[in-house]
Design a protein around this motif. Structure first.
Motif, PDB file in Angstrom:
ATOM      1  N   PHE A 139       0.864  -1.175   0.000  1.00  0.00           N
ATOM      2  CA  PHE A 139       0.000   0.000   0.000  1.00  0.00           C
ATOM      3  C   PHE A 139       0.896   1.218   0.000  1.00  0.00           C
ATOM      4  O   PHE A 139       1.833   1.296   0.783  1.00  0.00           O
ATOM      5  CB  PHE A 139      -0.862  -0.061   1.259  1.00  0.00           C
ATOM      6  N   ALA A 171      -3.043   0.548  -4.155  1.00  0.00           N
ATOM      7  CA  ALA A 171      -2.656  -0.833  -3.851  1.00  0.00           C
ATOM      8  C   ALA A 171      -1.562  -1.228  -4.837  1.00  0.00           C
ATOM      9  O   ALA A 171      -1.606  -0.841  -5.995  1.00  0.00           O
ATOM     10  CB  ALA A 171      -3.856  -1.750  -3.987  1.00  0.00           C
ATOM     11  N   MET A 196      -7.721  -3.111  -2.300  1.00  0.00           N
ATOM     12  CA  MET A 196      -8.204  -2.209  -1.258  1.00  0.00           C
ATOM     13  C   MET A 196      -9.725  -2.214  -1.256  1.00  0.00           C
ATOM     14  O   MET A 196     -10.353  -2.387  -2.299  1.00  0.00           O
ATOM     15  CB  MET A 196      -7.752  -0.766  -1.515  1.00  0.00           C
ATOM     16  N   CYS A 208     -13.142  -6.898   6.599  1.00  0.00           N
ATOM     17  CA  CYS A 208     -12.107  -6.776   5.568  1.00  0.00           C
ATOM     18  C   CYS A 208     -11.975  -8.041   4.730  1.00  0.00           C
ATOM     19  O   CYS A 208     -11.650  -7.971   3.549  1.00  0.00           O
ATOM     20  CB  CYS A 208     -10.765  -6.438   6.203  1.00  0.00           C
ATOM     21  N   TYR A 241     -13.697  -4.121  -4.278  1.00  0.00           N
ATOM     22  CA  TYR A 241     -12.276  -3.887  -4.472  1.00  0.00           C
ATOM     23  C   TYR A 241     -12.003  -2.680  -5.357  1.00  0.00           C
ATOM     24  O   TYR A 241     -12.730  -2.396  -6.291  1.00  0.00           O
ATOM     25  CB  TYR A 241     -11.616  -5.110  -5.108  1.00  0.00           C
ATOM     26  N   ILE A 282      -9.770   1.949   5.380  1.00  0.00           N
ATOM     27  CA  ILE A 282      -9.482   1.206   4.163  1.00  0.00           C
ATOM     28  C   ILE A 282      -8.943  -0.157   4.566  1.00  0.00           C
ATOM     29  O   ILE A 282      -8.011  -0.243   5.384  1.00  0.00           O
ATOM     30  CB  ILE A 282      -8.424   1.920   3.294  1.00  0.00           C
ATOM     31  N   CYS A 283      -9.506  -1.209   4.001  1.00  0.00           N
ATOM     32  CA  CYS A 283      -8.966  -2.550   4.176  1.00  0.00           C
ATOM     33  C   CYS A 283      -7.951  -2.797   3.065  1.00  0.00           C
ATOM     34  O   CYS A 283      -8.171  -2.400   1.923  1.00  0.00           O
ATOM     35  CB  CYS A 283     -10.066  -3.605   4.072  1.00  0.00           C
ATOM     36  N   ILE A 284      -6.865  -3.467   3.418  1.00  0.00           N
ATOM     37  CA  ILE A 284      -5.862  -3.857   2.437  1.00  0.00           C
ATOM     38  C   ILE A 284      -5.744  -5.377   2.496  1.00  0.00           C
ATOM     39  O   ILE A 284      -5.523  -5.945   3.566  1.00  0.00           O
ATOM     40  CB  ILE A 284      -4.471  -3.255   2.749  1.00  0.00           C
TER      41      ILE A 284
END
Length: 93
Positions: free
Chosen positions: A3, A15, A21, A35, A41, A56-58
């Protein structure tokens, strides 16, 4: 974590290296479960939508799951963003 924060060709969170993300809605709880199950996505997002905070989820290509918790800022076009990053052990796949 795959990230990055870019300012060279337009300021963006991006990403990298196969990561994905997910920008969480304010009504969604930032958790491992959220997440690893939400599938909206994206590979890049403007950080200026996060001046009031957000998450934000990665999902890394190697399976690691992280949550980037962005704190509120009073500057509408900040040069930096205060963040808290949580990385869970285990994988989402």
């Amino acid at each position: 974590m795959d990230f990055d924060y870019y300012t060279t060709f337009g300021t963006m969170f991006r990403a990298q290296r196969g990561a994905r993300m997910i920008v969480l809605e304010h009504s969604e709880k930032g958790s491992y479960h959220t997440c690893s199950t939400v599938t909206r996505y994206t590979t890049e997002v403007s950080p200026y939508g996060f001046t009031k905070g957000g998450q934000i989820c990665i999902l890394a290509a190697n399976g690691l799951v992280a949550l980037v918790d962005i704190s509120r800022t009073d500057d509408p076009y900040p040069d930096s963003f205060p963040v808290k990053i949580t990385v869970w052990s285990g994988t989402y796949e």
